[in-house]
Design a protein around this motif. Structure first.
Motif, mmCIF file in Angstrom:
data_model
loop_
_atom_site.group_PDB
_atom_site.id
_atom_site.type_symbol
_atom_site.label_atom_id
_atom_site.label_comp_id
_atom_site.label_asym_id
_atom_site.label_seq_id
_atom_site.Cartn_x
_atom_site.Cartn_y
_atom_site.Cartn_z
ATOM 1 N N PHE A 123 0.823 -1.204 0.000
ATOM 2 C CA PHE A 123 0.000 0.000 0.000
ATOM 3 C C PHE A 123 0.863 1.263 0.000
ATOM 4 O O PHE A 123 0.648 2.190 -0.787
ATOM 5 C CB PHE A 123 -0.918 -0.025 1.222
ATOM 6 C CG PHE A 123 -1.697 1.241 1.445
ATOM 7 C CD1 PHE A 123 -2.713 1.620 0.571
ATOM 8 C CD2 PHE A 123 -1.425 2.060 2.536
ATOM 9 C CE1 PHE A 123 -3.436 2.784 0.781
ATOM 10 C CE2 PHE A 123 -2.138 3.221 2.758
ATOM 11 C CZ PHE A 123 -3.146 3.584 1.871
ATOM 12 N N ILE A 124 1.873 1.293 0.863
ATOM 13 C CA ILE A 124 2.721 2.488 0.972
ATOM 14 C C ILE A 124 3.546 2.688 -0.294
ATOM 15 O O ILE A 124 3.731 3.826 -0.755
ATOM 16 C CB ILE A 124 3.634 2.392 2.211
ATOM 17 C CG1 ILE A 124 2.790 2.454 3.481
ATOM 18 C CG2 ILE A 124 4.673 3.511 2.218
ATOM 19 C CD1 ILE A 124 1.927 3.703 3.607
ATOM 20 N N LEU A 125 4.046 1.612 -0.881
ATOM 21 C CA LEU A 125 4.814 1.748 -2.111
ATOM 22 C C LEU A 125 3.948 2.258 -3.259
ATOM 23 O O LEU A 125 4.382 3.087 -4.070
ATOM 24 C CB LEU A 125 5.463 0.417 -2.482
ATOM 25 C CG LEU A 125 6.583 -0.056 -1.547
ATOM 26 C CD1 LEU A 125 7.080 -1.434 -1.972
ATOM 27 C CD2 LEU A 125 7.739 0.940 -1.517
ATOM 28 N N ILE A 126 2.718 1.792 -3.323
ATOM 29 C CA ILE A 126 1.793 2.291 -4.345
ATOM 30 C C ILE A 126 1.489 3.768 -4.105
ATOM 31 O O ILE A 126 1.489 4.583 -5.036
ATOM 32 C CB ILE A 126 0.501 1.455 -4.356
ATOM 33 C CG1 ILE A 126 0.784 0.053 -4.890
ATOM 34 C CG2 ILE A 126 -0.569 2.127 -5.216
ATOM 35 C CD1 ILE A 126 -0.361 -0.909 -4.731
ATOM 36 N N CYS A 127 1.250 4.118 -2.845
ATOM 37 C CA CYS A 127 0.971 5.519 -2.518
ATOM 38 C C CYS A 127 2.173 6.408 -2.840
ATOM 39 O O CYS A 127 2.016 7.534 -3.310
ATOM 40 C CB CYS A 127 0.605 5.658 -1.042
ATOM 41 S SG CYS A 127 -1.051 5.057 -0.641
ATOM 42 N N ALA A 128 3.383 5.897 -2.581
ATOM 43 C CA ALA A 128 4.592 6.659 -2.913
ATOM 44 C C ALA A 128 4.656 6.930 -4.414
ATOM 45 O O ALA A 128 5.012 8.036 -4.845
ATOM 46 C CB ALA A 128 5.831 5.905 -2.442
#
Length: 432
Positions: free
Chosen positions: A27-32
């Protein structure tokens, strides 16, 4: 001595695997990636809003900052923002070149790798200085702007990021909250944009020319990318794929929708017709205003925040700017500075522990004034840092190069004089 099971995995590693969440990490990598997408989106947005002869220059400044800000963040930025605290103002150099920032969880997020957190935060450090460039479109040398951005990131962005989000940071210790960058991103960039455009002076034909948006579809394209990325910007700041991220996502789009409707209504009242540029501007303003509070305020208040943010920014752009005569070319201060300040204040009004128990106090509507007062103090401190830091950066840059292009270069356009490129090489129209 460390022991291993039949699979070759140590108990210590197993415990770390339990703590680590693949869903949160993904999730965080996609958001980044979404947040990084916002900087090209800003390039399209500013490119469309500016004049035809400066499109390449307006877009270049955003794209080039991807390179500059990334290298700076890896070298010292992450460490100064999130390293060991020094007087509540700045971090240290223990994580220079991402030393010790690896695949295990770090101190700021228990379920994702420290490197994932660092990369997510890096995207904020990229887009924030890019926002400033909208205020000086068409009149600043690239070399001067590059040096200014390097200094500004070191002197303004990293300290404020540490004070707001870093362990032991001054504003965090005060009890101030900023979920996704009201102070760190929008107030710093908006206030600095105002100071920089005033230091540069107005465009040579500011009083006489009629400035028009030269490419409306380009503005709409940029807004689309910004809207797409902003949802990762705000929801990703929960640092986990859970209910708080979903709440921030919902609050963001609700505020954006309310602000869009509000701005279009203002267009109809004052101009007689709705405009696509107005709809795009309203969407962006609604996202700016909800950014500091999207993980703290109830959803019903997000609608109020968005609906009120547009009239406030509209007043700043259409009344205050002409009255005071400052040339904020693409309204970086009018949208991001004013919208960020308003959003920070509204966070102090509407924030609720029912939404986020991490709050020290509820907001003003719940009968507690402490958070509201602390938010005002934090905003004031951020403004002072942005003003003083920007003035210092301008002073230093002037010792090395000219800030502003010549009158001839400004009339010809920075696409040709600074880059030797044209956005529309076959264009034969009469506009400038």
């Amino acid at each position: 001595m460390r022991t291993f099971d039949a699979s070759g995995t140590s108990p210590e590693h197993k415990r770390k695997e339990v703590a680590m969440s693949t869903s949160d990490t993904g999730f965080i990598l996609i958001c980044a990636a979404f947040v990084l997408f916002m900087t090209p989106g800003l390039a399209f947005f500013y490119g469309g809003l500016g004049r035809r002869k400066n499109v390449v220059n307006n877009m270049f400044t955003s794209f080039f900052l991807i390179g500059i800000a990334t290298i700076m963040w890896v070298a010292v930025g992450y460490s100064l923002s999130f390293g060991a605290d020094h007087a509540g103002i700045i971090g240290g150099f223990e994580h220079a070149f991402l030393n010790g920032v690896g695949m295990e969880p770090g101190p700021y997020a228990e379920t994702i790798p420290a490197i994932a957190f660092a990369m997510f935060q890096m995207m904020f450090a990229i887009i924030t200085p890019a926002l400033i460039t909208g205020s000086i479109a068409g009149r600043m040398h690239v070399k001067a702007l590059t040096l200014f951005m390097i200094l500004w990131t070191l002197i303004v962005y990293y300290p404020v990021a540490h004070m707001v989000w870093g362990a032991g940071g001054l504003l965090a210790e005060m009890g101030s909250v900023d979920f996704a960058g009201g102070n760190v991103v929008h107030i710093t960039s908006g206030i600095s944009a105002l100071v920089l455009c005033c230091a540069l002076g107005r465009r040579i034909d500011f009083a006489d020319a009629s400035y028009r948006v030269h490419n409306v579809p380009l503005v709409a394209t940029g807004t689309t990318l910004l809207l797409f990325g902003w949802l990762g910007f705000n929801s990703g700041s929960a640092l986990a794929a859970g209910g708080l991220a979903a709440h921030a996502f919902a609050a963001s789009i609700i505020s954006a929708a309310a602000a869009e409707i509000s701005w279009v209504c203002l267009d109809v009242v004052h101009e007689g017709k709705p405009t696509l540029v107005g709809a795009c501007t309203g969407l962006v303003i609604g996202l700016v205003a909800i950014t500091p509070g999207c993980g703290f305020v109830p959803l019903w208040s997000a609608m109020i925040i968005g609906a009120l943010a547009s009239p406030l920014c509209y007043f700043c752009v259409s009344v205050l700017k002409p009255r005071f005569g400052y040339d904020d070319s693409l309204d970086a201060f009018g949208c991001h500075g004013i919208g960020g300040i308003f959003g920070g204040i509204c966070t102090g009004i509407f924030a609720s522990k029912l939404i986020n128990p991490a709050l020290r106090w509820d907001g003003l509507v719940s009968g507690q004034a402490e958070l509201f007062l602390v938010q005002l103090a934090a905003i004031a401190i951020t403004i002072v840092i942005a003003v003083v830091g920007t003035l210092f950066c301008i002073w230093v840059v002037r010792h090395f190069c000219e800030l502003r292009v010549s009158e001839h270069e400004e009339r010809v356009g920075l696409d040709v004089t600074e880059h030797n490129e044209r956005a529309y090489p076959s264009f034969n129209g009469l506009d400038d």
